[in-house]
Design an enzyme around this catalytic site. Structure first.
Site, PDB file in Angstrom:
ATOM      1  N   LYS A  33     115.503 -30.745  77.330  1.00  0.00           N
ATOM      2  CA  LYS A  33     115.105 -31.697  76.291  1.00  0.00           C
ATOM      3  C   LYS A  33     113.589 -31.843  76.265  1.00  0.00           C
ATOM      4  CE  LYS A  33     118.040 -35.199  75.589  1.00  0.00           C
ATOM      5  NZ  LYS A  33     118.740 -36.410  76.088  1.00  0.00           N
ATOM      6  N   ARG A 103     115.045 -40.918  78.552  1.00  0.00           N
ATOM      7  CA  ARG A 103     116.097 -39.931  78.297  1.00  0.00           C
ATOM      8  C   ARG A 103     116.187 -38.928  79.451  1.00  0.00           C
ATOM      9  NH1 ARG A 103     114.089 -37.595  72.633  1.00  0.00           N
ATOM     10  NH2 ARG A 103     116.306 -37.137  72.316  1.00  0.00           N
ATOM     11  N   GLY A 112     127.634 -36.276  82.726  1.00  0.00           N
ATOM     12  CA  GLY A 112     127.459 -37.045  83.946  1.00  0.00           C
ATOM     13  C   GLY A 112     126.038 -37.529  84.137  1.00  0.00           C
ATOM     14  N   MET A 114     122.605 -39.559  83.146  1.00  0.00           N
ATOM     15  CA  MET A 114     122.514 -40.891  82.546  1.00  0.00           C
ATOM     16  C   MET A 114     122.248 -40.819  81.047  1.00  0.00           C
ATOM     17  SD  MET A 114     120.192 -44.155  83.567  1.00  0.00           S
ATOM     18  CE  MET A 114     118.996 -43.996  82.268  1.00  0.00           C
ATOM     19  N   ARG A 347     117.827 -28.133  70.091  1.00  0.00           N
ATOM     20  CA  ARG A 347     118.382 -27.259  71.143  1.00  0.00           C
ATOM     21  C   ARG A 347     119.267 -26.242  70.447  1.00  0.00           C
ATOM     22  NH1 ARG A 347     122.213 -32.087  73.456  1.00  0.00           N
ATOM     23  NH2 ARG A 347     122.648 -32.858  71.389  1.00  0.00           N
ATOM     24  N   HIS A 470     131.517 -36.084  69.860  1.00  0.00           N
ATOM     25  CA  HIS A 470     131.848 -35.538  71.183  1.00  0.00           C
ATOM     26  C   HIS A 470     133.082 -34.647  71.109  1.00  0.00           C
ATOM     27  CE1 HIS A 470     133.870 -35.869  75.178  1.00  0.00           C
ATOM     28  NE2 HIS A 470     132.648 -35.597  75.603  1.00  0.00           N
ATOM     29  N   SER A 797     142.500   9.117  86.706  1.00  0.00           N
ATOM     30  CA  SER A 797     142.521   7.798  86.084  1.00  0.00           C
ATOM     31  C   SER A 797     142.761   6.776  87.194  1.00  0.00           C
ATOM     32  CB  SER A 797     143.628   7.739  85.035  1.00  0.00           C
ATOM     33  OG  SER A 797     143.650   6.467  84.450  1.00  0.00           O
ATOM     34  N   CYS A 865     142.782   2.845  84.016  1.00  0.00           N
ATOM     35  CA  CYS A 865     143.869   2.389  83.158  1.00  0.00           C
ATOM     36  C   CYS A 865     144.532   1.130  83.680  1.00  0.00           C
ATOM     37  CB  CYS A 865     144.893   3.498  82.959  1.00  0.00           C
ATOM     38  SG  CYS A 865     145.716   3.993  84.478  1.00  0.00           S
ATOM     39  N   TYR A 885     135.623   6.675  80.423  1.00  0.00           N
ATOM     40  CA  TYR A 885     136.255   5.702  79.533  1.00  0.00           C
ATOM     41  C   TYR A 885     136.976   4.619  80.317  1.00  0.00           C
ATOM     42  CZ  TYR A 885     140.692   7.993  80.602  1.00  0.00           C
ATOM     43  OH  TYR A 885     141.787   8.473  81.253  1.00  0.00           O
TER      44      TYR A 885
HETATM   45  P1  ADP Z   1     121.727 -37.400  74.095  1.00  0.00           P
HETATM   46  O1  ADP Z   1     121.389 -36.325  75.039  1.00  0.00           O
HETATM   47  O2  ADP Z   1     122.943 -38.160  74.440  1.00  0.00           O
HETATM   48  O3  ADP Z   1     121.682 -36.932  72.675  1.00  0.00           O
HETATM   49  P2  ADP Z   1     119.161 -38.544  73.544  1.00  0.00           P
HETATM   50  O4  ADP Z   1     118.149 -38.747  74.582  1.00  0.00           O
HETATM   51  O5  ADP Z   1     118.938 -37.393  72.671  1.00  0.00           O
HETATM   52  O6  ADP Z   1     120.574 -38.487  74.244  1.00  0.00           O
HETATM   53  O7  ADP Z   1     119.159 -39.904  72.729  1.00  0.00           O
HETATM   54  C1  ADP Z   1     120.254 -40.604  72.238  1.00  0.00           C
HETATM   55  C2  ADP Z   1     119.968 -41.046  70.817  1.00  0.00           C
HETATM   56  O8  ADP Z   1     118.784 -41.825  70.732  1.00  0.00           O
HETATM   57  C3  ADP Z   1     119.736 -39.885  69.886  1.00  0.00           C
HETATM   58  O9  ADP Z   1     120.291 -40.176  68.636  1.00  0.00           O
HETATM   59  C4  ADP Z   1     118.249 -39.803  69.806  1.00  0.00           C
HETATM   60  O10 ADP Z   1     117.841 -39.187  68.617  1.00  0.00           O
HETATM   61  C5  ADP Z   1     117.856 -41.255  69.863  1.00  0.00           C
HETATM   62  N1  ADP Z   1     116.511 -41.439  70.407  1.00  0.00           N
HETATM   63  C6  ADP Z   1     116.048 -41.040  71.598  1.00  0.00           C
HETATM   64  N2  ADP Z   1     114.752 -41.358  71.754  1.00  0.00           N
HETATM   65  C7  ADP Z   1     114.391 -42.000  70.626  1.00  0.00           C
HETATM   66  C8  ADP Z   1     113.163 -42.562  70.178  1.00  0.00           C
HETATM   67  N3  ADP Z   1     112.059 -42.518  70.928  1.00  0.00           N
HETATM   68  N4  ADP Z   1     113.141 -43.123  68.973  1.00  0.00           N
HETATM   69  C9  ADP Z   1     114.268 -43.169  68.215  1.00  0.00           C
HETATM   70  N5  ADP Z   1     115.425 -42.668  68.564  1.00  0.00           N
HETATM   71  C10 ADP Z   1     115.518 -42.076  69.768  1.00  0.00           C
HETATM   72 MG    MG Z   2     120.235 -36.034  71.917  1.00  0.00          MG
END
Ligand code: ADP
Ligand code: MG
Ligand code: MG
Length: 909
Positions: A33, A103, A112, A114, A347, A470, A797, A865, A885
């Site tokens: 990220k 994030r 898993g 946060m 991504r 999800h 074979s 085979c 082959y």
């Molecule tokens: P995930 O990996 O679960 O997508 P993210 O870190 O991407 O978690 O964030 C969760 C949500 O919060 C996403 O919709 C993301 O776009 C939004 N978000 C994260 N940081 C910001 C920010 N600085 N301003 C506004 N929205 C944010």
């Molecule tokens: Mg995200």
């Protein structure tokens, strides 16, 4: 020099210098990220300012026993001050507060870790300042309550329901349907209640100090690296435990400032079909996770074009520039703040197998990637999808006529699934895994802790959520058919039933789910074999053929299989098992007669009556395989397989004898006696032929030497068929394969006796056939003495199933249902050697055989085979060993073509 723990998004150059330039290492340090956020800043995409705390900081924190590394907080503060200077806002400043998101982001995205906390920096002082500044108390309290809610649930592990209950109650009392209709007073009251919930569950006040909020959130991200779910996932996915996670701290942008603001997610191409069309969902006046949480019904991105045409145009431009930059379909998150677009994440997008193939092929034709890259992007396993069943259109038509169409939702993961409804993940797992039932998991929405149930289900249905929910993402990843956002469906988890209109479906009832169209039906729809005439798949396979050097043949016993194999691209039949031909009901009596014969004349006669059948079998195969080689393996299994089973014979005999005692008259006695005598004869033969270890007994070439008439008949049938079909104008290339050789003398004797028959037939019929004789290598001794065998063989074979059994000295059936599982669970064996060739042992024997065989006969043709011939890793090994082959089941031929091409590309030739 001490390490640098914090990098601004603008400091990507420094990161590259530190890690040595490779993008993989940049991701390793900043997490996926964080690395992509920095990269977006570099290429001029609008991203809110921010910085990344490195994975090294995480590892250091954990190894210090959960203590922040020295210097980290100072670096963080410096970065934050720079951002404050740039934005003119200050963290914690009541007059003009800067707010942040925290994030997590490891090198590989994984469950898993946060969840994100938004709006860090809100407290009683800043909320007042914000109100004063913006004149909008509603927004200010919405931001504040979100922080307490996210911080409480994510960092402090308070159940999120506790917070959601308050909101639901407030909506009800206010008589409104959506959160956006709630007023400033409502959010203010909610905020107060949230603080109480926080105190009740944590025994602490909500931390009001912004830096304290930031530190607690950051440390919680670090600690989540060692959370149980994360550790379990890494174990399952083979991700090392020492990578650590990075933390991205990002300046907040606000999608909840009114109707000219919003937030959304999108894929730059369709994740379902691969079509070149941006696909996404968004919500106006919303923040962060609102879109994926499925709380409100999202709008399709095409609406944005009407609502905010300029933003939409800019978004498309930015999204496509990201796709071009990464040369890969992107999954992006964005926020619109008062008409200004901000990108928050990009991504590589998840996709179905069908979409993966189409995107890879299209990108080659658009000049974005090379053919080699396209081939490397589609894994052989993905091709499996094309061989998954689909619903039979006739059956669907009928279901619709019968009013069995229950509902329609979003078709997010294609394929057909039939099963009984399970309304939670645990039940889906119990029914699916332990009871072996086919289940469809039906939920309002899914969460990461539902994955075990999703894995055990044939199909997934959710009543809420969009294409990027999800449920949709997980289903696509596992190739499980799924339909989401089925609005008409009401799921009652307490009464364990679903209602659609006035129809009620109880948990445990059967439904059919069509992930390709989004339709859900009551009852069972029949599935049908898929066709593989997908335009993009065919193109990808034709490119595979340009790159691969390994031939791909198929194992087929019947003309229908052979013609399917040919249609799928097989270049020969690598194994035709003749014993199947003996098992058919009209022939079995002759086979048994032959085995039971006491005198040679009787035996020869029985064998002779089999000849016409065999001749027809082979003629059929030769016609289908016109111009291509057909390897026919002479009879291999132990004879007892053709005889009735010993235990039942004994039982039948004793029954007959009891009947005899109670026989009413002489005629009946005569009749029963006759039956007893025949059975006794069979039984005594069975007892003579019985072996303690039939798989290591009289079978293969040993059987051929013991009963020479049998393989002679087969060779006669092969050559008579070949001559006849040649006269029809077909190009016939029979290759006679002698099984289970271990000593050269076996091969020598057998070949001489059989080639004589072949010559005789060709002479009788006045036709010359280009033929080959060869042997299977399935005993270690054969591999070790391949130089000698090669004197009497034009081809080898590798029968890797038996070669694995004989090399390991284990019997597959016993092992796979017993100790082999244990071995794999405990990591004693890395792979099941019957699925993937054991490169060190079996592979080494193969290598020796290749080397020695070619030393004697440089033109010898070498193939495999065993079932391994259709498995990607084993195919790569065969490429490395320089085989000519691989031969596999017809259905796996396309997969093998791709795997062989990838092996050649990886090996650089
Ligand atoms: P995930 O990996 O679960 O997508 P993210 O870190 O991407 O978690 O964030 C969760 C949500 O919060 C996403 O919709 C993301 O776009 C939004 N978000 C994260 N940081 C910001 C920010 N600085 N301003 C506004 N929205 C944010
Ligand atoms: Mg995200
Ligand atoms: Mg999330």
């Amino acid at each position: 020099m001490s390490k640098k723990w914090v990098y601004r998004f603008t400091e990507l150059d420094q990161v590259e210098e530190y890690v040595g330039g490779s993008w993989d290492d940049v991701r390793g340090l900043l997490g996926g990220k964080g690395a992509n956020l920095a990269e977006m800043v570099r290429i001029g995409v609008p991203v809110p300012d921010g910085f990344v705390i490195t994975t090294e900081a995480c590892n250091e924190y954990l190894s210090l026993g959960e203590k922040l590394p020295e210097g980290l907080w100072e670096e963080l503060t410096t970065s934050l001050n720079e951002i404050e200077a740039a934005t003119g806002k200050t963290f914690g400043d009541p007059k003009n507060p800067l707010l942040l998101s925290c994030r997590s982001g490891a090198k590989f995205s994984m469950p898993g870790m946060m969840d994100t906390v938004l709006n860090i920096g809100m407290n009683d002082a800043t909320v007042a300042g914000l109100i004063e500044r913006t004149g909008d108390p509603r927004v200010a309290y919405d931001l504040y309550r979100r922080l307490i809610q996210m911080f409480g649930s994510v960092v402090m592990h308070i159940p999120d329901e506790k917070f959601e209950e308050v909101i639901t109650r407030t909506r009800k009392q206010a008589g409104v349907k959506t959160d956006t209709e709630l007023t400033a007073e409502h959010w203010m009251a909610v905020t107060e209640e949230f603080k109480n919930i926080f105190r009740f569950h944590t025994h602490h006040h909500f931390p009001t100090e912004p830096y304290a909020q930031l530190q607690m959130a950051t440390e919680a991200v670090f600690m989540s690296w060692n959370g149980k779910r994360a550790v379990d996932y890494r174990n399952a996915a083979g991700i090392p435990h020492d990578l650590g996670t990075a933390v991205a701290i990002v300046t907040m942008v606000y999608g909840n400032l009114g109707d000219d603001s919003g937030t959304g997610v999108a894929l730059t191409r369709s994740g379902t079909t691969g079509e070149r069309r941006i696909e996404g969902d968004y919500l106006t006046n919303a923040q962060g996770e609102d879109v994926v949480a499925g709380i409100r019904k999202t709008k399709d991105l095409s609406e944005l074009k009407k609502e905010m045409p300029e933003v939409h145009a800019e978004f498309e431009r930015v999204a496509m520039s990201l796709e071009n930059h990464y040369r890969e379909m992107q999954d992006v998150e964005f926020t619109i703040e008062k008409g200004k677009l901000w990108m928050l994440q990009t991504r590589d997008g998840k996709r179905t197998s069908q979409a993966a193939v189409r995107i890879a092929v299209d990108m080659v034709e658009e000049g974005i990637i090379t053919k080699e890259e396209a081939l490397m992007r589609v894994t052989p396993e993905m091709l499996d999808f094309f061989f998954h069943p689909q619903f039979d259109p006739q059956s669907i038509k009928k279901a619709i006529q019968d009013n069995k169409l229950l509902a329609k939702g979003l078709n997010v993961s294609p394929g057909a699934a039939v099963g009984i409804v399970a309304l939670d993940a645990d039940l889906a797992e119990i029914w699916g895994k332990e009871d072996g039932k086919k289940v469809i998991m039906v939920r309002p929405e899914t969460r990461p802790d539902d994955v075990h149930g999703m894995l055990a289900a044939q199909g997934i249905v959710t009543s809420r959520g969009g294409r990027t929910s999800h449920a949709a993402l997980v289903a696509r990843q596992f190739g499980t058919p799924a339909v989401v956002g089925v609005d008409d469906m009401d799921i009652d988890l307490t009464r364990r039933q679903i209602t659609v209109g006035d129809m009620v479906i109880k948990e445990g009832e059967c439904i059919s789910v069509d992930g390709t169209t989004g339709q859900i039906f009551l009852g069972e729809i029949t599935t049908k074999e898929p066709d593989i005439k997908d335009e993009w798949l065919l193109k990808l396979l034709s490119w595979s053929d340009e790159f691969r050097t390994l031939g791909v043949w198929a194992n087929s016993d019947y003309p229908v299989d052979a013609s399917r194999a040919r249609e799928y691209g097989a270049e020969g039949i690598g194994l035709c098992r003749t014993e199947h031909m003996f098992m058919e009901s009209e022939r079995l009596p002759f086979v048994q007669k032959m085995i039971l014969a006491e005198m040679d004349v009787q035996r020869s006669e029985a064998i002779k009556s089999l000849l016409p059948y065999q001749r027809e079998d082979f003629a059929g195969l030769f016609r289908v395989m016109d111009g291509l080689p057909v390897v026919i393996r002479l009879i291999d299994p132990p004879l007892h397989e053709f005889l009735p089973d010993h235990v039942s014979l004994v039982r039948e005999l004793s029954d007959l004898k009891i009947q005899l005692q109670h026989a009413p008259n002489l005629d009946a006695i005569d009749d029963l006696l006759k039956q007893v005598r025949t059975k006794e004869k069979v039984l005594s033969r069975v007892e003579v032929l019985r072996e303690d270890n039939p798989m290591l007994g009289l079978r293969g070439v040993r059987l051929g030497i013991h009963f020479p008439e049998l393989p002679q008949m087969q060779v006669r049938a092969i050559f008579e068929a070949a001559c006849l079909v040649t006269r029809e104008g077909v190009d016939v290339r029979p290759e006679v394969m002698i099984p289970l050789t271990s000593h050269v003398n076996e091969l020598k004797i057998q070949r001489e006796s059989l080639e004589k028959v072949a010559r005789q037939v060709m002479e009788e019929m006045g036709v010359k056939i280009a033929y080959k004789f060869g042997t299977m290598i399935e005993i270690p001794r054969a591999a070790l003495t391949a130089d000698k065998l090669a004197e009497y063989a034009e081809f080898f074979s590798f029968g890797t199933n038996d070669l694995t059994q004989t090399t390991y000295g284990i019997s597959r059936d016993d092992a796979e249902s017993g100790f082999l599982i244990e071995y794999m669970v405990h990591g004693i064996l890395p792979d099941n050697p019957f699925e993937t060739i054991d490169a060190e042992g079996v592979g080494e024997l193969m290598r020796i055989a290749v080397e020695k065989g070619r030393a004697t006969n440089p033109n010898i043709k070498l193939g495999i085979c065993g079932e391994h011939g259709g498995e990607a890793k084993s195919i790569a090994l065969c490429h490395k060993l320089g085989l000519n082959y691989v031969s596999c089941s017809p259905y796996r031929v396309p997969l093998a073509r791709l795997a062989a091409a990838r092996a050649a590309i990886v090996a650089g030739h």
